[in-house]
Design an enzyme around this catalytic site. Structure first.
Site, PDB file in Angstrom:
ATOM      1  N   SER A 137      -1.017  41.668 -22.122  1.00 45.47           N
ATOM      2  CA  SER A 137      -2.195  40.681 -22.711  1.00 45.47           C
ATOM      3  C   SER A 137      -3.193  40.827 -22.270  1.00 45.47           C
ATOM      4  O   SER A 137      -3.576  40.741 -20.455  1.00 45.47           O
ATOM      5  CB  SER A 137      -1.707  38.703 -22.728  1.00 45.47           C
ATOM      6  OG  SER A 137      -3.020  38.112 -23.350  1.00 45.47           O
ATOM      7  N   TYR A 150       0.885  30.559 -18.548  1.00 45.56           N
ATOM      8  CA  TYR A 150       0.954  31.918 -19.643  1.00 45.56           C
ATOM      9  C   TYR A 150      -0.168  32.616 -18.309  1.00 45.56           C
ATOM     10  O   TYR A 150       0.134  33.967 -18.357  1.00 45.56           O
ATOM     11  CB  TYR A 150       0.096  31.764 -21.046  1.00 45.56           C
ATOM     12  CG  TYR A 150       0.606  32.490 -21.615  1.00 45.56           C
ATOM     13  CD1 TYR A 150       1.797  33.962 -21.691  1.00 45.56           C
ATOM     14  CD2 TYR A 150      -0.513  33.530 -22.260  1.00 45.56           C
ATOM     15  CE1 TYR A 150       2.390  34.822 -23.024  1.00 45.56           C
ATOM     16  CE2 TYR A 150      -0.152  34.539 -23.086  1.00 45.56           C
ATOM     17  CZ  TYR A 150       0.845  35.568 -23.249  1.00 45.56           C
ATOM     18  OH  TYR A 150       1.033  36.617 -23.922  1.00 45.56           O
TER      19      TYR A 150
HETATM   20  P1  NAP Z   1       7.437  37.051 -31.116  1.00 46.01           P
HETATM   21  O1  NAP Z   1       7.089  37.493 -32.103  1.00 46.01           O
HETATM   22  O2  NAP Z   1       7.381  35.298 -29.905  1.00 46.01           O
HETATM   23  O3  NAP Z   1       7.955  37.555 -30.513  1.00 46.01           O
HETATM   24  C1  NAP Z   1       8.540  37.634 -28.700  1.00 46.01           C
HETATM   25  C2  NAP Z   1      10.476  38.077 -28.752  1.00 46.01           C
HETATM   26  O4  NAP Z   1      10.546  37.284 -27.180  1.00 46.01           O
HETATM   27  C3  NAP Z   1      11.117  37.442 -29.586  1.00 46.01           C
HETATM   28  O5  NAP Z   1      11.327  38.226 -30.654  1.00 46.01           O
HETATM   29  C4  NAP Z   1      12.448  36.448 -28.931  1.00 46.01           C
HETATM   30  O6  NAP Z   1      13.230  36.527 -29.309  1.00 46.01           O
HETATM   31  C5  NAP Z   1      11.688  37.109 -27.649  1.00 46.01           C
HETATM   32  N1  NAP Z   1      12.685  36.475 -26.398  1.00 46.01           N
HETATM   33  C6  NAP Z   1      12.096  35.434 -26.027  1.00 46.01           C
HETATM   34  N2  NAP Z   1      12.328  34.162 -25.197  1.00 46.01           N
HETATM   35  C7  NAP Z   1      13.772  34.901 -24.730  1.00 46.01           C
HETATM   36  C8  NAP Z   1      14.700  35.643 -23.547  1.00 46.01           C
HETATM   37  N3  NAP Z   1      14.515  34.081 -23.190  1.00 46.01           N
HETATM   38  N4  NAP Z   1      14.950  36.701 -23.646  1.00 46.01           N
HETATM   39  C9  NAP Z   1      15.067  37.437 -24.446  1.00 46.01           C
HETATM   40  N5  NAP Z   1      14.535  37.301 -25.431  1.00 46.01           N
HETATM   41  C10 NAP Z   1      13.471  36.707 -25.750  1.00 46.01           C
HETATM   42  O7  NAP Z   1       5.897  37.083 -30.606  1.00 46.01           O
HETATM   43  P2  NAP Z   1       5.025  38.120 -29.820  1.00 46.01           P
HETATM   44  O8  NAP Z   1       3.396  37.865 -30.236  1.00 46.01           O
HETATM   45  O9  NAP Z   1       6.037  39.644 -30.798  1.00 46.01           O
HETATM   46  O10 NAP Z   1       5.161  39.410 -28.039  1.00 46.01           O
HETATM   47  C11 NAP Z   1       5.600  39.977 -27.924  1.00 46.01           C
HETATM   48  C12 NAP Z   1       4.883  40.261 -26.290  1.00 46.01           C
HETATM   49  O11 NAP Z   1       3.648  40.038 -26.591  1.00 46.01           O
HETATM   50  C13 NAP Z   1       5.033  38.522 -25.076  1.00 46.01           C
HETATM   51  O12 NAP Z   1       4.751  39.447 -24.469  1.00 46.01           O
HETATM   52  C14 NAP Z   1       3.675  38.123 -25.681  1.00 46.01           C
HETATM   53  O13 NAP Z   1       2.886  37.576 -24.404  1.00 46.01           O
HETATM   54  C15 NAP Z   1       3.053  39.323 -25.723  1.00 46.01           C
HETATM   55  N6  NAP Z   1       1.645  39.612 -26.218  1.00 46.01           N
HETATM   56  C16 NAP Z   1       1.543  38.636 -27.635  1.00 46.01           C
HETATM   57  C17 NAP Z   1       0.198  38.481 -28.265  1.00 46.01           C
HETATM   58  C18 NAP Z   1       0.204  38.149 -29.387  1.00 46.01           C
HETATM   59  O14 NAP Z   1      -0.871  37.420 -29.546  1.00 46.01           O
HETATM   60  N7  NAP Z   1       0.651  37.895 -30.649  1.00 46.01           N
HETATM   61  C19 NAP Z   1      -0.798  38.859 -27.618  1.00 46.01           C
HETATM   62  C20 NAP Z   1      -0.664  39.176 -26.026  1.00 46.01           C
HETATM   63  C21 NAP Z   1       0.284  39.418 -25.694  1.00 46.01           C
HETATM   64  P3  NAP Z   1      14.388  35.581 -29.121  1.00 46.01           P
HETATM   65  O15 NAP Z   1      13.767  33.939 -29.203  1.00 46.01           O
HETATM   66  O16 NAP Z   1      15.230  35.370 -30.742  1.00 46.01           O
HETATM   67  O17 NAP Z   1      15.142  35.756 -28.175  1.00 46.01           O
END
Ligand code: NAP
Length: 254
Positions: A137, A150
């Site tokens: 991130s 985070y």
């Molecule tokens: P998201 O839609 O909430 O996706 C997160 C995924 O991680 C979900 O599918 C969730 O599925 C899974 N997950 C959560 N806890 C888990 C666990 N203990 N074991 C296995 N799977 C788990 O959010 P996203 O934005 O796509 O995030 C994806 C990545 O991008 C993350 O690492 C986040 O920090 C990073 N990121 C996001 C942003 C943003 O603005 N959206 C910015 C920078 C970085 P289940 O709950 O079904 O397991």
């Protein structure tokens, strides 16, 4: 089926950025294993892809990671591309961030990537090739308010990326961190909902705060992150390792 296509394992692939990466790598011809905790979410993405399998895996649980990795290998052979994408991002002022929250965030965002990388490395070393992409991130490079757990975990994930890149540099393996800015996913929706609930501010106003960090004045799209991952795991990127590649409309430069 096994071994016919390059095998990519993506965690957190049932939604958001992980689902976009799974779709994109499937388009690029990979056999993809989608990992996450919720079978239905994984299945709803996998069912739309030509060569995809689902593995229920909690990346905060060591035995679940080991079992999930074995299942993935049984499906499509050794993992050539690992995308550590699963993550959680709870918000709280520092004084309200207790040790349990810090440990939870570290377990999902850091320890999962650590353990899965260890699981896939022997086969990557044996094959003399492999790609590990850690979805970090901009919070790996700069702090944000009310997300100390985070920010800590993502900085640590970048440290792990660099350390492992150094140890694998001569083995045909690259290890990189992709650093998105605020991206249009459920994670950001939840953060906005939380701030609206806590502060009573209008949703549009809170959204403006998120887009204001990006000089392009918008949220990043998950497909834009996926395109960078696809490039990293494609050809002629052997020399790109140990990097933090930012997809954030210029929010972080240099
Ligand atoms: P998201 O839609 O909430 O996706 C997160 C995924 O991680 C979900 O599918 C969730 O599925 C899974 N997950 C959560 N806890 C888990 C666990 N203990 N074991 C296995 N799977 C788990 O959010 P996203 O934005 O796509 O995030 C994806 C990545 O991008 C993350 O690492 C986040 O920090 C990073 N990121 C996001 C942003 C943003 O603005 N959206 C910015 C920078 C970085 P289940 O709950 O079904 O397991």
């Amino acid at each position: 089926m096994k071994g016919e296509r390059r095998h990519a394992l993506i965690t957190g692939a049932g939604s958001g950025i992980g689902a976009a990466i799974a779709r994109r790598l499937a388009e690029e011809g990979f056999a993809v294993t989608l990992a996450g905790r919720t079978a239905e979410r994984l299945r709803s993405v996998a069912d739309t892809l030509p060569t995809a399998g689902c593995v229920v895996m909690d990346v905060a649980d060591e035995s679940s990671i080991a079992a999930g990795h074995d299942e993935a290998v049984a499906g499509f052979g050794p993992v050539e591309v690992l995308v550590n994408n699963a993550g959680v991002a709870p918000t709280a002022p520092f004084e309200e961030t207790d040790l349990a929250m810090l440990r939870r965030v570290m377990a999902v965002n850091l320890e999962g990537a650590f353990l899965l990388s260890q699981a896939v490395l022997p086969a990557m070393r044996a094959a003399g090739r492999g790609r590990i992409v850690n979805i970090a991130s901009t919070a790996a490079l700069k702090p944000y308010r009310y997300t100390s757990a985070y920010v800590t975990a993502k900085h640590a994930l970048l440290g792990l990326t660099r350390a492992l890149a150094l140890e694998t540099a001569k083995d045909g393996i690259t290890v990189n961190a992709v650093c998105p800015g605020f991206t249009r996913t459920e994670l950001v929706e939840r953060a906005i909902d939380g701030i609206v609930a806590k502060t009573g501010r209008a949703r549009e106003e809170v959204l403006r705060r998120f887009t204001a960090d990006n000089p392009q004045g918008r949220l990043i799209e998950p497909e834009e992150v996926a395109a960078l991952v696809a490039w990293l795991v494609g050809g002629q990127t052997d020399a790109v390792t140990g990097q933090a590649l930012v997809v954030a409309g210029g929010e972080v430069m240099g």
